[in-house]
Design a protein around this motif. Structure first.
Motif, mmCIF file in Angstrom:
data_model
loop_
_atom_site.group_PDB
_atom_site.id
_atom_site.type_symbol
_atom_site.label_atom_id
_atom_site.label_comp_id
_atom_site.label_asym_id
_atom_site.label_seq_id
_atom_site.Cartn_x
_atom_site.Cartn_y
_atom_site.Cartn_z
ATOM 1 N N ARG A 31 0.822 -1.208 0.000
ATOM 2 C CA ARG A 31 0.000 0.000 0.000
ATOM 3 C C ARG A 31 0.857 1.260 0.000
ATOM 4 N NH1 ARG A 31 -5.262 -1.382 0.378
ATOM 5 N NH2 ARG A 31 -5.657 -3.408 1.247
ATOM 6 N N CYS A 32 1.898 1.226 -0.820
ATOM 7 C CA CYS A 32 2.775 2.353 -1.083
ATOM 8 C C CYS A 32 3.681 2.732 0.083
ATOM 9 C CB CYS A 32 1.970 3.578 -1.541
ATOM 10 S SG CYS A 32 0.977 3.240 -2.995
ATOM 11 N N SER A 33 3.764 1.911 1.132
ATOM 12 C CA SER A 33 4.644 2.231 2.254
ATOM 13 C C SER A 33 6.111 2.151 1.863
ATOM 14 C CB SER A 33 4.359 1.302 3.430
ATOM 15 O OG SER A 33 4.654 -0.036 3.071
ATOM 16 N N LYS A 34 6.414 1.532 0.754
ATOM 17 C CA LYS A 34 7.796 1.407 0.292
ATOM 18 C C LYS A 34 8.284 2.659 -0.428
ATOM 19 C CE LYS A 34 8.172 -3.499 -0.288
ATOM 20 N NZ LYS A 34 9.488 -3.638 0.266
ATOM 21 N N ILE A 35 7.377 3.498 -0.871
ATOM 22 C CA ILE A 35 7.758 4.667 -1.648
ATOM 23 C C ILE A 35 8.234 5.768 -0.710
ATOM 24 C CG2 ILE A 35 6.956 6.419 -3.258
ATOM 25 C CD1 ILE A 35 5.017 4.268 -4.333
ATOM 26 N N ILE A 36 9.506 6.153 -0.872
ATOM 27 C CA ILE A 36 10.104 7.136 0.028
ATOM 28 C C ILE A 36 10.262 8.508 -0.609
ATOM 29 C CG2 ILE A 36 11.285 5.406 1.406
ATOM 30 C CD1 ILE A 36 13.847 6.127 -0.213
ATOM 31 N N GLY A 37 9.947 8.630 -1.876
ATOM 32 C CA GLY A 37 10.046 9.921 -2.547
ATOM 33 C C GLY A 37 9.590 9.820 -3.976
ATOM 34 N N GLY A 38 9.264 10.958 -4.559
ATOM 35 C CA GLY A 38 8.831 10.964 -5.943
ATOM 36 C C GLY A 38 9.062 12.316 -6.592
ATOM 37 N N ARG A 39 9.490 12.271 -7.823
ATOM 38 C CA ARG A 39 9.683 13.477 -8.640
ATOM 39 C C ARG A 39 9.125 13.187 -10.028
ATOM 40 N NH1 ARG A 39 15.185 16.382 -7.248
ATOM 41 N NH2 ARG A 39 15.730 15.405 -5.292
ATOM 42 N N TYR A 40 8.801 14.231 -10.735
ATOM 43 C CA TYR A 40 8.381 14.057 -12.123
ATOM 44 C C TYR A 40 9.036 15.143 -12.961
ATOM 45 C CZ TYR A 40 5.080 17.898 -11.456
ATOM 46 O OH TYR A 40 4.517 19.120 -11.206
ATOM 47 N N TYR A 41 9.132 14.869 -14.256
ATOM 48 C CA TYR A 41 9.851 15.745 -15.170
ATOM 49 C C TYR A 41 8.987 16.032 -16.382
ATOM 50 C CZ TYR A 41 13.454 14.164 -12.088
ATOM 51 O OH TYR A 41 14.158 13.878 -10.947
ATOM 52 N N LEU A 42 8.849 17.293 -16.713
ATOM 53 C CA LEU A 42 8.060 17.736 -17.870
ATOM 54 C C LEU A 42 8.823 18.849 -18.576
ATOM 55 C CD1 LEU A 42 4.471 17.954 -16.336
ATOM 56 C CD2 LEU A 42 5.168 16.497 -18.222
ATOM 57 N N SER A 43 9.924 18.535 -19.214
ATOM 58 C CA SER A 43 10.742 19.577 -19.821
ATOM 59 C C SER A 43 9.985 20.370 -20.893
ATOM 60 C CB SER A 43 12.041 19.007 -20.390
ATOM 61 O OG SER A 43 11.773 18.039 -21.374
ATOM 62 N N GLN A 44 8.991 19.749 -21.523
ATOM 63 C CA GLN A 44 8.189 20.487 -22.511
ATOM 64 C C GLN A 44 6.957 21.130 -21.879
ATOM 65 O OE1 GLN A 44 7.375 18.026 -25.925
ATOM 66 N NE2 GLN A 44 9.305 18.646 -26.862
ATOM 67 N N GLY A 45 6.705 20.822 -20.614
ATOM 68 C CA GLY A 45 5.641 21.486 -19.876
ATOM 69 C C GLY A 45 4.218 21.129 -20.243
ATOM 70 N N LYS A 46 4.008 20.070 -21.013
ATOM 71 C CA LYS A 46 2.633 19.713 -21.377
ATOM 72 C C LYS A 46 2.427 18.211 -21.253
ATOM 73 C CE LYS A 46 3.855 19.556 -26.228
ATOM 74 N NZ LYS A 46 3.614 19.997 -27.559
ATOM 75 N N ILE A 47 1.193 17.848 -20.901
ATOM 76 C CA ILE A 47 0.828 16.434 -20.794
ATOM 77 C C ILE A 47 -0.553 16.228 -21.391
ATOM 78 C CG2 ILE A 47 2.224 15.979 -18.754
ATOM 79 C CD1 ILE A 47 -0.352 16.219 -17.094
ATOM 80 N N GLY A 48 -0.888 14.980 -21.623
ATOM 81 C CA GLY A 48 -2.185 14.640 -22.195
ATOM 82 C C GLY A 48 -3.316 14.750 -21.182
ATOM 83 N N PRO A 49 -4.545 14.597 -21.650
ATOM 84 C CA PRO A 49 -5.719 14.784 -20.793
ATOM 85 C C PRO A 49 -5.887 13.732 -19.694
ATOM 86 C CG PRO A 49 -6.376 14.003 -22.963
ATOM 87 C CD PRO A 49 -4.904 14.291 -23.030
ATOM 88 N N HIS A 50 -5.362 12.536 -19.866
ATOM 89 C CA HIS A 50 -5.537 11.485 -18.865
ATOM 90 C C HIS A 50 -4.250 11.194 -18.114
ATOM 91 C CE1 HIS A 50 -9.524 10.854 -20.375
ATOM 92 N NE2 HIS A 50 -9.047 10.735 -21.598
ATOM 93 N N GLU A 51 -3.357 12.151 -18.071
ATOM 94 C CA GLU A 51 -2.068 12.019 -17.398
ATOM 95 C C GLU A 51 -2.021 13.009 -16.237
ATOM 96 O OE1 GLU A 51 0.691 10.380 -16.181
ATOM 97 O OE2 GLU A 51 0.584 9.565 -18.186
ATOM 98 N N PHE A 52 -1.032 12.865 -15.383
ATOM 99 C CA PHE A 52 -0.908 13.700 -14.205
ATOM 100 C C PHE A 52 0.421 14.441 -14.200
ATOM 101 C CE2 PHE A 52 -3.144 9.756 -13.119
ATOM 102 C CZ PHE A 52 -4.399 10.263 -12.851
ATOM 103 N N ALA A 53 0.391 15.714 -13.838
ATOM 104 C CA ALA A 53 1.628 16.480 -13.645
ATOM 105 C C ALA A 53 2.101 16.203 -12.223
ATOM 106 C CB ALA A 53 1.380 17.969 -13.867
ATOM 107 N N SER A 54 2.495 14.959 -12.005
ATOM 108 C CA SER A 54 2.955 14.486 -10.701
ATOM 109 C C SER A 54 3.616 13.130 -10.920
ATOM 110 C CB SER A 54 1.776 14.334 -9.734
ATOM 111 O OG SER A 54 1.060 13.144 -9.998
ATOM 112 N N PRO A 55 4.225 12.546 -9.888
ATOM 113 C CA PRO A 55 4.803 11.207 -10.046
ATOM 114 C C PRO A 55 3.766 10.079 -10.114
ATOM 115 C CG PRO A 55 5.830 12.396 -8.230
ATOM 116 C CD PRO A 55 4.629 13.172 -8.660
ATOM 117 N N ARG A 56 2.487 10.412 -10.073
ATOM 118 C CA ARG A 56 1.436 9.391 -10.092
ATOM 119 C C ARG A 56 1.484 8.507 -11.320
ATOM 120 N NH1 ARG A 56 -4.401 11.817 -9.220
ATOM 121 N NH2 ARG A 56 -4.971 9.791 -10.063
#
Length: 184
Positions: A31-56
């Motif tokens: 249940r995600c207790s193993k995850i100790i950190g998260g980052r995401y990268y968007l060098s072009q600054g845009k994502i699709g409609p069903h995506e997340f601007a996060s490490p999700r």
């Protein structure tokens, strides 16, 4: 303690893998207790409609590969009732730092290299990279370049051999300083 970095996606709440795998993955990852950190990268600054601007994780691939690397022991696991037994990830005691670099339209070199730099700076022990494409010259291959810098800092990069060919029995990640693994 071993810390594994997965350059993929971070689940939110219920794990977003297919219904076949969701319960096993949720138990395997803890249940995600193993995850100790998260980052995401968007060098072009845009994502699709069903995506997340996060490490999700929006597609389940990151969740699946993270459980393969660091999943807890799960007894009674099976595939449609066949082969019942205990399953586990490669290092059940591992923790996961997430560095999301890919989106449905691909993975950009700038994001890949920034994630490698951050993972090295964060002091990870292993980088597990489930990304591949077509073979490139080492000097133009962001995965080979990032893996070289990781190796120079004492960090093993285990990456996918590639799933698209260009033809059967070929691999795309061929740098001699990383470990290429093929899976089905």
């Amino acid at each position: 303690m071993v810390y594994i970095v997965y350059m993929g996606n971070l689940p939110k709440g219920e794990i977003s893998a297919s219904s076949i795998h969701a319960n096993i993955l949720q138990e395997a990852i803890g249940r995600c207790s193993k995850i100790i950190g998260g980052r995401y990268y968007l060098s072009q600054g845009k994502i699709g409609p069903h995506e997340f601007a996060s490490p999700r994780d929006s597609r389940g691939h990151g969740t699946h590969t993270a459980s393969t690397a660091a999943g807890n022991l799960v007894s009674g696991a099976s595939l449609f009732g066949l082969g019942s037994g205990t399953t586990r990830g490669g290092v059940p005691s591992a923790r996961i730092a997430v560095y999301k670099i890919c989106y449905p339209d691909g993975c950009l070199d700038a994001d890949i290299l920034a994630a490698f730099d951050d993972a090295i700076s964060d002091g990870v022990d292993i980088i597990s990279l489930s990304v591949g494409g077509f073979p490139k010259d080492y000097l133009k291959d962001s995965i080979a370049i990032g893996a070289f810098h990781a190796m120079k800092n004492g960090i093993l990069t285990s990456n996918s051999a590639g799933n698209c060919g260009p033809s059967p029995a070929t691999i795309s990640n061929v740098s001699p300083w990383s470990l290429s693994v093929r899976g089905y």
